[in-house]
Every structure is written in C-alpha cells, then in structure tokens.
Design a protein around this motif. Structure first.
Motif, PDB file in Angstrom:
ATOM      1  N   GLU A   1       8.065 -14.842   5.289  1.00 51.76           N
ATOM      2  CA  GLU A   1       9.037 -13.757   5.185  1.00 51.76           C
ATOM      3  C   GLU A   1       8.692 -12.828   4.033  1.00 51.76           C
ATOM      4  N   ASN A   2       8.251 -13.401   2.926  1.00 51.85           N
ATOM      5  CA  ASN A   2       7.890 -12.574   1.777  1.00 51.85           C
ATOM      6  C   ASN A   2       6.726 -11.648   2.104  1.00 51.85           C
ATOM      7  N   LEU A   3       5.712 -12.191   2.776  1.00 51.08           N
ATOM      8  CA  LEU A   3       4.561 -11.368   3.128  1.00 51.08           C
ATOM      9  C   LEU A   3       4.985 -10.211   4.023  1.00 51.08           C
ATOM     10  N   LEU A   4       5.828 -10.505   4.990  1.00 52.66           N
ATOM     11  CA  LEU A   4       6.310  -9.463   5.899  1.00 52.66           C
ATOM     12  C   LEU A   4       7.107  -8.410   5.136  1.00 52.66           C
ATOM     13  N   ASP A   5       7.977  -8.869   4.224  1.00 53.10           N
ATOM     14  CA  ASP A   5       8.793  -7.936   3.437  1.00 53.10           C
ATOM     15  C   ASP A   5       7.921  -7.070   2.528  1.00 53.10           C
ATOM     16  N   MET A   6       6.910  -7.676   1.936  1.00 55.71           N
ATOM     17  CA  MET A   6       6.031  -6.927   1.039  1.00 55.71           C
ATOM     18  C   MET A   6       5.232  -5.877   1.799  1.00 55.71           C
ATOM     19  N   VAL A   7       4.760  -6.225   2.981  1.00 56.42           N
ATOM     20  CA  VAL A   7       4.010  -5.269   3.793  1.00 56.42           C
ATOM     21  C   VAL A   7       4.919  -4.120   4.228  1.00 56.42           C
ATOM     22  N   ARG A   8       6.136  -4.462   4.655  1.00 60.90           N
ATOM     23  CA  ARG A   8       7.083  -3.419   5.069  1.00 60.90           C
ATOM     24  C   ARG A   8       7.428  -2.489   3.917  1.00 60.90           C
ATOM     25  N   ALA A   9       7.654  -3.077   2.754  1.00 58.44           N
ATOM     26  CA  ALA A   9       7.990  -2.264   1.575  1.00 58.44           C
ATOM     27  C   ALA A   9       6.847  -1.309   1.250  1.00 58.44           C
ATOM     28  N   ALA A  10       5.627  -1.807   1.350  1.00 59.92           N
ATOM     29  CA  ALA A  10       4.460  -0.957   1.066  1.00 59.92           C
ATOM     30  C   ALA A  10       4.368   0.193   2.064  1.00 59.92           C
ATOM     31  N   GLU A  11       4.661  -0.106   3.322  1.00 65.49           N
ATOM     32  CA  GLU A  11       4.549   0.917   4.365  1.00 65.49           C
ATOM     33  C   GLU A  11       5.610   1.999   4.229  1.00 65.49           C
ATOM     34  N   HIS A  12       6.715   1.687   3.584  1.00 62.28           N
ATOM     35  CA  HIS A  12       7.810   2.649   3.439  1.00 62.28           C
ATOM     36  C   HIS A  12       7.632   3.582   2.246  1.00 62.28           C
ATOM     37  N   VAL A  13       6.535   3.413   1.521  1.00 64.42           N
ATOM     38  CA  VAL A  13       6.262   4.260   0.364  1.00 64.42           C
ATOM     39  C   VAL A  13       5.244   5.330   0.747  1.00 64.42           C
ATOM     40  N   SER A  14       5.557   6.568   0.411  1.00 57.89           N
ATOM     41  CA  SER A  14       4.589   7.647   0.575  1.00 57.89           C
ATOM     42  C   SER A  14       3.872   7.848  -0.756  1.00 57.89           C
ATOM     43  N   THR A  15       2.573   8.009  -0.692  1.00 56.57           N
ATOM     44  CA  THR A  15       1.776   8.148  -1.909  1.00 56.57           C
ATOM     45  C   THR A  15       1.111   9.513  -1.959  1.00 56.57           C
ATOM     46  N   GLY A  16       1.310  10.197  -3.062  1.00 52.95           N
ATOM     47  CA  GLY A  16       0.628  11.464  -3.302  1.00 52.95           C
ATOM     48  C   GLY A  16      -0.348  11.303  -4.451  1.00 52.95           C
ATOM     49  N   GLN A  17      -1.469  11.971  -4.383  1.00 55.64           N
ATOM     50  CA  GLN A  17      -2.486  11.853  -5.432  1.00 55.64           C
ATOM     51  C   GLN A  17      -3.082  13.218  -5.732  1.00 55.64           C
ATOM     52  N   VAL A  18      -3.255  13.490  -7.013  1.00 57.59           N
ATOM     53  CA  VAL A  18      -3.899  14.727  -7.454  1.00 57.59           C
ATOM     54  C   VAL A  18      -5.145  14.345  -8.225  1.00 57.59           C
ATOM     55  N   THR A  19      -6.282  14.819  -7.765  1.00 61.34           N
ATOM     56  CA  THR A  19      -7.541  14.474  -8.396  1.00 61.34           C
ATOM     57  C   THR A  19      -8.471  15.680  -8.349  1.00 61.34           C
ATOM     58  N   PHE A  20      -9.763  15.462  -8.474  1.00 63.97           N
ATOM     59  CA  PHE A  20     -10.735  16.550  -8.429  1.00 63.97           C
ATOM     60  C   PHE A  20     -11.772  16.246  -7.362  1.00 63.97           C
ATOM     61  N   ALA A  21     -12.385  17.281  -6.846  1.00 61.90           N
ATOM     62  CA  ALA A  21     -13.423  17.105  -5.827  1.00 61.90           C
ATOM     63  C   ALA A  21     -14.709  16.648  -6.490  1.00 61.90           C
ATOM     64  N   ALA A  22     -15.249  15.557  -5.999  1.00 65.87           N
ATOM     65  CA  ALA A  22     -16.477  15.003  -6.575  1.00 65.87           C
ATOM     66  C   ALA A  22     -17.723  15.674  -6.035  1.00 65.87           C
ATOM     67  N   ARG A  23     -17.570  16.440  -4.955  1.00 65.84           N
ATOM     68  CA  ARG A  23     -18.728  17.086  -4.326  1.00 65.84           C
ATOM     69  C   ARG A  23     -18.265  18.262  -3.479  1.00 65.84           C
ATOM     70  N   ASP A  24     -19.173  19.189  -3.224  1.00 67.96           N
ATOM     71  CA  ASP A  24     -18.880  20.253  -2.264  1.00 67.96           C
ATOM     72  C   ASP A  24     -18.689  19.616  -0.899  1.00 67.96           C
TER      73      ASP A  24
END
Length: 550
Positions: A433-456
């Motif tokens: 149950e914990n594994l299922l809950d942890m996976v579900r919790a992870a899936e419900h999070v949206s992740t945004g990232q700001v970085t730099f382009a390493a190459r053209d």
C-alpha cells in the motif's frame, strides 16, 4: 577461438576507445538540457569492467566474462550504462564455464545479452541501443551458422551494428530531424569495435586521456611497450659490436635462437652493430649467444613482473580512496535512500526521514554501486530508494538483487516527486500500500525546471542556442527566456491550475536571495489566495529553479 586473456584485453581496448570518443557520443544527444550524457555514462560503466579484468591473468573466457559482468553491473550509470551492463551480463551467462569460445558460442552469448536487455526495458524503443545490439547479435548468429570463426563472427556483429546505427534515424523521427544517429547505439558500436581490434589484430587501442589510462594495460620500457599477459620475466636488451665479423646470417641466426627461448624478439643489424630486444626467462643465455657474434657494448635487463607490480602500487597510491559507507545491520523495519544534489534539498530529504543521500542527479548519474553502498548503510530490513531522475531509475533497480536486504525502488523522476513520495509514506501501512501511495503521490506532482541549454538544438519545434535560459514543464521543453526569474514566473503561470493548492519554489546555485524573493513575490501575486507558495534554498546545481505544483 577467443581466450580469456584476449577477452580481458578486448574490454580494456573497448573502454579506451569509447573513452577517447565519449565527447562525440555525448554531442549526439538531441535534448538541449544538460544531463548525464550517454557517452560519458557508457564510458564510465565499461571502465569499471576494464579496471577489474586488468588484474585477470590466467583463466578461461567464461571466468573473465563473469568478472567483467559483475563490475559492469555495479558500475552501471544512466540508462545506457545499465543496458550495456545487461548485454554483457547475458554475454557472461552464455560463456559460463567456457575456456575458449568459438564463433557460435560468441553469437549465442550476445543473443542472451540482447534478450536480457530487451526484457529489462518496460517499453523497448526501436532505433536505440537495443536495436543496434539486436541486429549485431542477429548478424553474428547468421555468420556462425555458416561456420564462421570467432573473429569472423565478431566482424559480422560489428558490421551489423554499424548498419543498424545508420538506420536509427529512420526508426526515430526525432533523430532524423536533428540529423544524428542514436547516441547509445553509437557507444555500443565503439565498444564492439574496440573489442574487435584485439580479436582481429591483437592490438589494444590506447587511451588518449592520460588520467583515464588503465595502469595495468602496459608497463613502459626503453624500446618497447608490453601489452597483455607477461609470459617471460625479463626484458633483455643489448648491443653487439660486430668488429670484423660481418656474416649476413649473423642476425638471422641470433634471432632464431632468441625466438626459441623467449618472445617479443627484435633484432636490428647494420655493418657495425646488432641491436637486440627479447623477453625471456634466461637473459644469461641470450647474452651468451650474443657473444658469439661480437663484444657486448651495452646490456640492460629489467624484471617486467616487478615493474608491473610497482606500476600497480604507484597507480593505486596516486588514486585517492573514495570514502566508503560502512554497512549497517538491518535492525529497523524500513529506511530510505534518496538521490539528490544541493545542501538545501538534501536537508529536506533528511527532515522527511531519509537515512542516506546519494549525491547525484542531472549530469551526475550515480552508479549502481553508489546506490547499493548507500542502501546497505541504512539500518533497515526494507529500504525504499528514490532515484529522483529518469536516468537513474534503472541503475537503482539493479541494486535490488545485489543488496543483502529488501530494496523497493519508487520510480520518482524529479526532486518534487521524491519529496511528495516521502511525505505520503505511512509507517503503519503495509509495504504494498505504501508503494502504491508513494507512486500516486509522485504522479500528482507537476514539476517545472529552469536551466540553460547545454548545446545548440532544434527540439520539438524550438530552435535553441547554447547558453539560453530554458523552461521545462514536466520534462517538456516549453520556452526560452532572457533571465531565470522571468522564466520561472512565466513557467509558474502556465503550471498553476484552478485546483492547485501548493507551490514550492526551490532555487539553486547562481540565484541570489533577492532574485528568489522577486520570483516568489510575482508567483504568489499571480497564484491567488487559495494557493500556498513556499520557497526553499535548495542550492542545487544545473537548475536555477525547480517548481513543485500540487
């Protein structure tokens, strides 16, 4: 037939070749985000095998393959490294208890590796390293059926790999659009080529990077560089002054005698001298024979086994020892390992109950051995592992069968997913149950990232120049901006929905407290009263900002 010593040298040769070419392989990556590049990961993975087998002196090809497979498994980094380790693990299974391998055995062994690699990937994608490996194995089997020798079978494998690599853009449109072949497939062709150099010509391709050279591969001497197994103990060199004796057969006769008592014989003569180099267990006999043709002008005798021992000791002394974690007895019921970078983020995971932090993430993919060591340093019977990066999940999964306790890998792909998974853990619930809950919790999070382009790059309709500030929404390249603050505020606006309740801003290296506060203020004002906005100094490299939206 291929021997254990030949396979040893082949792994070293392959490691050197891909090490020489890793930057070119890295440059084939089409996604502009800085990451744990394919060439680097594959090079580091097979280098672990090269280090281990370099100490292999006597034994069958099956024994050598087994040593390499174990090292590859533990040293695997990134998805490409794990797939490479699985290929050679299956290869080792196919050669188990074999002393020398012929063409059919080599072809069958690689086929076992291909099957294992395909089986480990949930959704195998054609046009990748998997395709290149499969076609190589198929060509090897086809050649073996026709009675080809071991070398001819490996040649067929290399030809098949090159042909499959050239076809990868036709199988993956994104490669065709970028005008490149698959990076993992290219890495595999280099490894197969490096091995072929030994099987076909007996030549170990040298490393062009002094720092990465395997010290056990060769011991340098005055006139020659030995590679491979030491058969005779003494490197013997001398010059004979010919005096008045100038018989044309002198050098030929001397060479014939020396070949009867040693190897690596070099005899060069002119009107005045005969210059000799030989590896032998009887240097005195060599000198005595030389005296038949004139006076000894110079003599040098070196013990190659002693030279090699000293070189190994010097190399070991020069290499700093990694601080290893001590194994802990599994006393508690559960424990946690997280992969992350940045003191602030590390602190968050520790506050949530993580026992061990493995340093790593984007551009820094830890090996299976790194993760395994952390797992076994946790005093728990069951250890949950949070990779927090899509390119680390497979390496983490390889630790499951190596650990001396139960390991559960939660397939988190980002830092916010890992933090959310940790928050959802309930010690009173069963493991399933914990594994299922942890996976579900992870899936419900949206992740945004700001970085730099390493190459053209031109990716997904975006033309990106190296160094540009770029924003990603759940891994998808969204836009570029002039500054990290502008990028993160614009990104937050696209990510926050009507049902969003929490936004966490994690700012990293290169962002001042003032810039972070500016970003928080703008995001909070646009988010509205129903959204709680918090800010954390994560100190992470690569990413200026990481957004978590729930």
């Amino acid at each position: 037939m291929i021997t254990g010593a030949q396979l040893r040298d082949a792994y070293i040769s392959a490691s050197n070749l891909i090490g020489n070419e890793k930057q070119k392989v890295d440059e084939l990556n089409i996604f502009p985000v800085p990451d744990g590049d394919t060439g680097t990961n594959m090079s580091m993975t097979i280098a672990s095998a090269a280090r281990e087998v370099s100490r292999f002196e006597d034994g069958g090809i099956g024994q050598c393959a087994s040593i390499a497979a174990s090292a590859l498994l533990r040293g695997a980094r990134g998805n490409s490294g794990v797939i490479l380790s699985l290929l050679f693990r299956g290869f080792a299974k196919g050669l188990k208890d074999v002393t020398e391998a012929g063409g059919q055995q080599l072809a069958d062994a690689l086929a076992i590796g291909v099957e294992a690699a395909y089986g480990a990937v949930m959704k195998p994608t054609e046009g990748t390293i998997l395709t290149v490996a499969r076609v190589a194995a198929e060509e090897g089997k086809s050649a073996a059926v026709k009675g080809a020798s071991a070398v001819e079978v490996w040649e067929a494998m290399c030809e098949g790999a090159h042909r499959a690599l050239a076809a990868t853009p036709e199988l993956l449109p994104v490669l065709k659009k970028a005008g490149v072949v698959d990076a993992g497939g290219k890495g595999l062709t280099l490894i197969l080529e490096g091995m072929l150099s030994v099987f076909q010509k007996g030549i170990v391709i040298p490393s062009e990077n002094v720092e990465e050279q395997q010290p056990e591969v060769s011991v340098k001497r005055a006139v020659a560089e030995w590679e491979g197994e030491i058969t005779f103990t003494y490197c013997t060199e001398f010059i004979v002054g010919r005096g008045d004796q100038k018989a044309e057969e002198d050098a030929k006769n001397l060479r014939a005698y020396l070949e009867s008592i040693g190897d690596c014989v070099v005899v060069v003569d002119d009107d005045e001298i005969i210059k000799v180099h030989v590896h032998t267990d009887g240097p005195g006999n060599a000198l005595q024979e030389g005296l038949k043709y004139g006076q000894l002008l110079t003599v040098k005798i070196e013990n190659m086994r002693e030279q090699k021992r000293r070189a190994e000791e010097e190399a070991a002394a020069a290499k700093p020892e990694k601080q290893r974690l001590e194994r802990a007895e599994p006393e508690n019921d559960v424990g946690f390992v997280a992969v992350s970078a940045g003191e602030g983020i590390n602190g968050l995971f520790r506050d949530l109950g993580c026992d061990q932090i493995v340093s790593g993430g984007q551009t820094m993919n830890p090996s299976t051995e790194d993760i395994l060591e952390a797992v076994q340093a946790v005093p728990a019977k069951t250890v949950y592992v949070l990779p927090n990066n899509k390119n680390i999940i497979m390496a983490a999964e390889q630790s499951v069968e190596l650990a001396d306790r139960k390991v559960v890998v939660v397939p988190t792909r980002t830092i916010p997913q890992g933090l959310s998974a940790m928050l959802s853990f309930d010690p009173d619930r069963p493991q399933e149950e914990n594994l299922l809950d942890m996976v579900r919790a992870a899936e419900h999070v949206s992740t945004g990232q700001v970085t730099f382009a390493a190459r053209d790059s031109e990716y997904d309709g975006h033309r990106i120049k190296e160094g540009e500030i770029i924003a990603l929404n759940n891994g998808k390249l969204t836009f570029s901006e002039k500054t990290p603050v502008k990028a993160v505020t614009k990104l937050a606006k696209t990510m926050i929905k009507k049902d969003s309740s929490f936004v966490t801003i994690i700012y990293g290296e290169g962002i001042t407290d003032e810039e972070a506060e500016e970003a928080r203020s703008v995001i909070a004002s646009k988010a509205g009263d129903n959204v709680e906005v918090t800010m954390v100094n994560g100190g992470q490299p690569i990413y200026y900002f990481i957004l978590s939206v729930e």
